[in-house]
Scaffold this active site. Structure first.
Site, PDB file in Angstrom:
ATOM      1  N   ASP A 109      43.899   7.433 -62.749  1.00 20.14           N
ATOM      2  CA  ASP A 109      43.955   8.707 -63.455  1.00 20.14           C
ATOM      3  C   ASP A 109      44.280   9.837 -62.489  1.00 20.14           C
ATOM      4  O   ASP A 109      43.475  10.180 -61.631  1.00 20.14           O
ATOM      5  CB  ASP A 109      42.618   8.978 -64.149  1.00 20.14           C
ATOM      6  CG  ASP A 109      42.709  10.081 -65.181  1.00 20.14           C
ATOM      7  OD1 ASP A 109      43.744  10.769 -65.215  1.00 20.14           O
ATOM      8  OD2 ASP A 109      41.758  10.246 -65.955  1.00 20.14           O
ATOM      9  N   ASP A 154      50.701  14.171 -65.732  1.00 11.47           N
ATOM     10  CA  ASP A 154      49.456  13.449 -65.957  1.00 11.47           C
ATOM     11  C   ASP A 154      49.767  12.040 -66.435  1.00 11.47           C
ATOM     12  O   ASP A 154      50.400  11.861 -67.478  1.00 11.47           O
ATOM     13  CB  ASP A 154      48.593  14.184 -66.988  1.00 11.47           C
ATOM     14  CG  ASP A 154      47.253  13.500 -67.224  1.00 11.47           C
ATOM     15  OD1 ASP A 154      46.648  13.040 -66.233  1.00 11.47           O
ATOM     16  OD2 ASP A 154      46.835  13.399 -68.382  1.00 11.47           O
TER      17      ASP A 154
END
Length: 505
Positions: A183, A384
């Protein structure tokens, strides 16, 4: 008043994108626009069937725990290159969905939670909301952590949720390998630990800290403990808490241990959460590897000067790689480059200099101010890997969508809207289709064409494809992994550059 047991608005998920295109992504200048590209409808729909029927027990993934001898890996330094295999999340566990459309809707729901959480976290930073006094609540009389006691309302948005791609790393001495989700929107590394008061199902045995000779609980006075957004102290042991908007959370002891990257090398005293109470949408993986820009992220703890990844199509079952300090070269050697920007209000997220779009070779009229970070720290564009669908400020989205619709008037429209998608097409009678090329243009003049599969994605297995962008009322835009797939993204931290190279998985 009792508040919900989970408070963060964040979540992670990822929507699929499959499809094959005969015109590959490429970088170019504004002077040589590509007008069209081809979407392979048949290949896309074949992949929708593949991911639903995929049986991880007979896949190439190794889910057994491997113990790595202490003497094999070498200690990494800040310039040591290392490479790890990177897999999509849905290849780790068998699908629980009866058809592809239900899988897509589930991904979108989780994705929306994650996006809401990212917006909230940045709003906290911009508005200087102090989270230092937020504490995880625990039961002094037992060793269990009680999520129902975690009632602080402002914790919403404190973190971003699980990633959608995972890799295998070793923890402890001797090292026990386990799957970790990646992440770029999170900083805290954590794994599930024994004893478990409540742990979700993972593919590997839950880590037992007693089995590691290098595991050390951090005292409350440790600087790593002080760097946590939410922490507490019990018996001079540092406690951590990370929570997610979809209901996922992890609570436990904050500690250090040796982390091993296959046979490439290892790093001592990496701070990570040892979660004894963990619930949510992490099923299969043992924990989370934070690649954000904060001090506690894996990237910063191993003093990486760069890292890169290439995200394979979510539904393909193939793997790619996550590289630190890659020998492939820095961002400057990529097909296209863009400035890597930082927000003085928050260090977790990676901002990129985006100037606009072209559709079918024609510039889309969008004011450059739409993509800028303002003086307060609001706005801008982040990359992201855990968000699926790119979110654009409403004005930018409407302009991009309208430009695309104008050039696809010859294509058969599908349902008027499906979940967050408002522009869908019926390709059920087609094997391939020629569509306008969509290109990102970056500050500095470079651009990159997206493959058709990165902006027209199947939402069922019957031939319905939707334009895979979505609007947001927030001033922040997010480039998600649907648009990133198939392109190697290099984060050149030393030179503040983002590199993009097509077909480098």
């Amino acid at each position: 008043m009792a508040l919900p047991r989970v408070f963060s608005l964040l979540s992670a998920v990822t929507l699929s994108l499959l499809l094959t295109t005969t015109t590959h992504a490429s970088s170019r200048s504004l002077l040589t626009p590509h007008e069209t590209t081809v979407l392979d409808v048949v290949s896309s729909l074949q992949q929708t069937q593949h991911i639903i029927s995929l049986d991880p027990t007979v896949s190439s993934l190794t889910t057994t725990t491997t113990t790595i001898p202490e003497s094999d890996p070498v200690f990494l330094n800040s310039s040591s290159p290392l490479s790890l295999e990177l897999h999509s999340r849905d290849t780790l566990t068998a699908s629980q969905h009866k058809d592809y459309k239900s899988l897509v809707l589930s991904r979108i729901e989780r994705d929306s939670s994650r996006v809401a959480g990212i917006f909230t976290k940045i709003r906290f930073a911009v508005e200087d909301i102090d989270r230092s006094e937020l504490k995880p609540v625990y039961n002094d009389d037992t060793s269990s952590y009680r999520p129902e006691d975690l009632t602080t309302p402002v914790v919403s948005g404190a973190s971003q949720g699980s990633g959608e791609y995972f890799s295998r790393i070793g923890v402890g001495t001797p090292a026990k390998e386990m799957f970790m989700v990646l992440d770029t929107g999170s900083d805290i590394n954590w794994i599930q630990c024994q004893p478990c008061s409540d742990c979700y199902q993972q593919s590997d045995p839950v880590f037992d800290p007693a089995s590691s000779s290098t595991f050390k609980s951090l005292p409350c006075s440790a600087p790593q403990c002080g760097s946590l957004e939410i922490s507490a102290c019990r018996s001079d042991k540092c406690l951590y808490q990370v929570s997610y908007g979809d209901g996922s959370f992890t609570v436990g002891d904050y500690a250090t241990d040796t982390v091993t990257f296959g046979t490439n090398g290892k790093v001592n005293d990496v701070a990570l959460g040892c979660g004894h109470d963990n619930e949510g949408l992490f099923t299969g993986a043992a924990g989370l590897l934070g690649l954000g820009g904060g001090a506690l992220s894996m990237t910063n703890q191993i003093k990486a000067t760069s890292f890169s990844y290439c995200l394979v199509d979510r539904d393909s079952g193939k793997s790619s790689s996550l590289d630190f300090n890659s020998v492939r070269g820095g961002a400057a050697a990529s097909d296209a480059t863009a400035p890597l920007l930082r927000n003085s209000k928050i260090d977790t997220f990676y901002y990129v200099g985006l100037s606009g779009f072209t559709v079918g070779g024609q510039q889309v009229s969008i004011p450059s101010s739409v993509f800028a970070v303002d003086a307060s720290g609001a706005g801008g564009v982040i990359l992201d890997c855990g968000t699926a669908v790119t979110r654009l400020q409403t004005q930018a989205y409407n302009s991009l969508r309208d430009a695309f619709v104008k050039l696809t008037s010859n294509l058969k429209r599908g349902e008027s809207s499906i979940s967050l998608f408002d522009t869908c097409y019926d390709f059920s009678s087609l094997s391939t289709v020629k569509v306008p090329t969509v290109a990102f243009h970056f500050t500095g003049g470079k651009s990159i064409d997206l493959p058709a599969k990165n902006y027209l994605i199947p939402v069922d297995d019957a031939g319905t494809f939707c334009f895979a962008f979505a609007p947001t009322s927030s001033s922040l835009s997010i480039i998600g992994n649907v648009q990133q797939q198939g392109t190697r993204i290099t984060y050149d931290l030393a030179n503040n550059l983002i590199g993009l190279s097509a077909n480098q998985c």
